[in-house]
Design a protein around this motif. Structure first.
Motif, PDB file in Angstrom:
ATOM      1  N   THR A  74      15.776  -4.018  10.661  1.00  0.00           N
ATOM      2  CA  THR A  74      16.565  -3.383   9.601  1.00  0.00           C
ATOM      3  C   THR A  74      15.872  -3.404   8.247  1.00  0.00           C
ATOM      4  O   THR A  74      16.414  -2.874   7.275  1.00  0.00           O
ATOM      5  CB  THR A  74      17.938  -4.062   9.481  1.00  0.00           C
ATOM      6  OG1 THR A  74      17.757  -5.460   9.237  1.00  0.00           O
ATOM      7  CG2 THR A  74      18.749  -3.881  10.755  1.00  0.00           C
ATOM      8  N   ALA A  75      14.688  -4.006   8.170  1.00  0.00           N
ATOM      9  CA  ALA A  75      13.958  -4.045   6.897  1.00  0.00           C
ATOM     10  C   ALA A  75      13.361  -2.669   6.606  1.00  0.00           C
ATOM     11  O   ALA A  75      12.921  -1.959   7.517  1.00  0.00           O
ATOM     12  CB  ALA A  75      12.861  -5.099   6.942  1.00  0.00           C
ATOM     13  N   THR A  76      13.327  -2.310   5.336  1.00  0.00           N
ATOM     14  CA  THR A  76      12.757  -1.012   4.944  1.00  0.00           C
ATOM     15  C   THR A  76      11.422  -1.171   4.228  1.00  0.00           C
ATOM     16  O   THR A  76      10.793  -0.172   3.881  1.00  0.00           O
ATOM     17  CB  THR A  76      13.726  -0.267   4.006  1.00  0.00           C
ATOM     18  OG1 THR A  76      13.825  -0.978   2.755  1.00  0.00           O
ATOM     19  CG2 THR A  76      15.106  -0.133   4.627  1.00  0.00           C
ATOM     20  N   ALA A 123      17.108   0.845   1.163  1.00  0.00           N
ATOM     21  CA  ALA A 123      17.191  -0.615   1.141  1.00  0.00           C
ATOM     22  C   ALA A 123      18.570  -1.035   0.620  1.00  0.00           C
ATOM     23  O   ALA A 123      19.073  -0.474  -0.354  1.00  0.00           O
ATOM     24  CB  ALA A 123      16.092  -1.185   0.249  1.00  0.00           C
ATOM     25  N   GLY A 124      19.170  -2.027   1.274  1.00  0.00           N
ATOM     26  CA  GLY A 124      20.478  -2.510   0.864  1.00  0.00           C
ATOM     27  C   GLY A 124      20.371  -3.621  -0.159  1.00  0.00           C
ATOM     28  O   GLY A 124      19.267  -4.075  -0.515  1.00  0.00           O
ATOM     29  N   PRO A 174       4.138   4.041   1.755  1.00  0.00           N
ATOM     30  CA  PRO A 174       3.558   3.157   0.732  1.00  0.00           C
ATOM     31  C   PRO A 174       4.316   3.195  -0.588  1.00  0.00           C
ATOM     32  O   PRO A 174       4.370   2.197  -1.304  1.00  0.00           O
ATOM     33  CB  PRO A 174       2.132   3.690   0.561  1.00  0.00           C
ATOM     34  CG  PRO A 174       2.177   5.099   1.075  1.00  0.00           C
ATOM     35  CD  PRO A 174       3.198   5.091   2.169  1.00  0.00           C
ATOM     36  N   GLY A 175       4.915   4.349  -0.942  1.00  0.00           N
ATOM     37  CA  GLY A 175       5.649   4.421  -2.202  1.00  0.00           C
ATOM     38  C   GLY A 175       6.814   3.450  -2.226  1.00  0.00           C
ATOM     39  O   GLY A 175       7.013   2.710  -3.204  1.00  0.00           O
ATOM     40  N   HIS A 176       7.591   3.428  -1.169  1.00  0.00           N
ATOM     41  CA  HIS A 176       8.732   2.511  -1.071  1.00  0.00           C
ATOM     42  C   HIS A 176       8.247   1.064  -1.062  1.00  0.00           C
ATOM     43  O   HIS A 176       8.855   0.196  -1.711  1.00  0.00           O
ATOM     44  CB  HIS A 176       9.509   2.821   0.206  1.00  0.00           C
ATOM     45  CG  HIS A 176      10.749   2.007   0.370  1.00  0.00           C
ATOM     46  ND1 HIS A 176      11.905   2.258  -0.335  1.00  0.00           N
ATOM     47  CD2 HIS A 176      11.021   0.936   1.161  1.00  0.00           C
ATOM     48  CE1 HIS A 176      12.842   1.382   0.020  1.00  0.00           C
ATOM     49  NE2 HIS A 176      12.324   0.570   0.927  1.00  0.00           N
ATOM     50  N   PHE A 177       7.149   0.808  -0.368  1.00  0.00           N
ATOM     51  CA  PHE A 177       6.580  -0.544  -0.295  1.00  0.00           C
ATOM     52  C   PHE A 177       6.235  -1.062  -1.688  1.00  0.00           C
ATOM     53  O   PHE A 177       6.633  -2.168  -2.087  1.00  0.00           O
ATOM     54  CB  PHE A 177       5.338  -0.530   0.602  1.00  0.00           C
ATOM     55  CG  PHE A 177       4.607  -1.849   0.655  1.00  0.00           C
ATOM     56  CD1 PHE A 177       5.025  -2.841   1.527  1.00  0.00           C
ATOM     57  CD2 PHE A 177       3.504  -2.076  -0.154  1.00  0.00           C
ATOM     58  CE1 PHE A 177       4.345  -4.056   1.580  1.00  0.00           C
ATOM     59  CE2 PHE A 177       2.820  -3.282  -0.111  1.00  0.00           C
ATOM     60  CZ  PHE A 177       3.236  -4.281   0.775  1.00  0.00           C
TER      61      PHE A 177
END
Length: 364
Positions: free
Chosen positions: A257-259, A86-87, A265-268
């Motif tokens: 481009t969204a992450t 993610a930026g 699920p961890g990143h979410f």
């Protein structure tokens, strides 16, 4: 005296120190507001003989809360690191949106919806906090960009030099008169920026943007003064930024481009946790500030950029040339001079107050 912006945006004109940053800050009132002095009629229960003094317990708790707040702010680069790929723009957009939900929960728990409504209806307060929201958005974007692009050392520099920016704001905006040591610290700070410009081959614009945006943020928040507590202030600023943040999230999702939902699920859940990670240090800071004198807060606040600097070197393995070490050393010298002046001024002020109290007792 100079403005003292803190990481939550409250400021003080008591001593020339930073702080994210970041009033003399005040504590949690009975209505859940992070601000205000003890209510009239309230009194401390007398301590029993042999028991630890209440003031000692309060001081210990205040220091622990302060270390918790500045420690979390100092370790924030690690959180941004685990959010990759993610930026900066996506991280800040998520931070704003999910912070609003967490702030709503805080407002509900503290039963401060009337306070929030009053702040939103007050045009002067709303306008000032809208400007503050723009400044803190610039600060967050710049800081997150610095960390996520391998420039965390320079980002930490921004919060090291922030006290010097606060001093300059006091001179040029509030027309304050500086003491000799304060002038010396400012001069040393300019030398440091020159050295770092040579070492980087360009102006350290990330550090300067962070220091100036946060210094101006603190100045703008000073205009609100005690009319709005920290949680209400954060909530209003988040409300102002949420439409743009939500639109940004929608645009990133539509463009692919969204992450947020693309890396498991961890990143979410880590991105959703940004609301808690934004608000918890603020609550800790409020609990610390109402228990500690400004001098102690002024010293604790250096904890955050020191941690950021250590993380950048030890965890991120960012390079530090000899010229950069010299530049940082000059910055730290300026902060040392500023801290010595702060402690001397505080000691002198305390002595004057004790003398005034003795004279008052003598007169009666």
């Amino acid at each position: 005296m100079a403005l003292v912006p803190k990481p939550d945006g409250s400021v003080s004109s008591a001593v020339p120190t930073v702080p994210p940053h970041g009033a003399a800050p005040s504590g949690v009132t009975s209505s859940g507001q992070l601000g205000g002095a003890p209510r009239a009629g309230s009194a401390r229960a007398p301590s029993s003989p042999g028991a630890p003094k209440a003031v000692d317990k309060e001081t210990t708790a205040g220091i622990l809360f302060g270390i918790g707040a500045y420690g979390l702010w100092g370790l924030l680069p690690l959180y941004f690191f685990v959010l990759l790929p993610a930026g900066a723009v996506e991280i800040v957009a998520n931070r704003v949106v999910w912070s609003l939900i967490f702030c709503a929960l805080l407002i509900t728990v503290t039963r401060a919806w009337r306070v929030l409504g009053a702040a939103l209806r007050n045009r002067a307060v709303l306008g000032t906090l809208a400007l503050a929201a723009g400044l803190i958005a610039v600060n967050w974007l710049t800081y997150t960009y610095g960390v996520t692009t391998g420039q965390a050392v320079e980002a930490s520099l921004g919060y090291f030099i922030n006290p010097l920016v606060s001093v300059l704001l006091g001179v040029f905006v509030l027309k304050e008169t500086l003491r000799p040591l304060q002038w010396a610290a400012v001069g040393i700070g300019f030398v440091a920026v020159g050295v770092l410009t040579v070492s980087y081959g360009k102006l350290p614009w990330i550090a300067l943007t962070l220091a100036v945006s946060f210094g101006l943020y603190g100045f703008v928040k000073k205009r609100v003064g005690p009319r709005v507590d920290a949680v209400t202030s954060l909530t209003v600023e988040t409300i102002v930024l949420t439409p743009l943040a939500a639109a940004t999230m929608i645009f990133l999702a539509a463009s692919g481009t969204a992450t947020l939902t693309a890396h498991g699920p961890g990143h979410f859940w880590l991105l959703l946790a940004s609301g808690v990670i934004t608000a918890v240090p603020l609550v800790f800071f409020g609990a610390s500030a109402r228990r500690l004198p400004m001098t102690t807060i002024g010293l604790l606040q250096y904890f955050a950029p020191v941690l950021q600097f250590i993380v950048a070197l030890v965890v991120f393995r960012e390079a530090m040339t000899l010229e950069r070490w010299i530049g940082f050393g000059v910055v730290w010298l300026a902060l040392l001079v500023l801290t010595v002046d702060m402690l001397a001024a505080t000691r002198k002020s305390s002595a004057a107050k004790r003398l005034a109290r003795r004279e008052a007792r003598t007169d009666t």
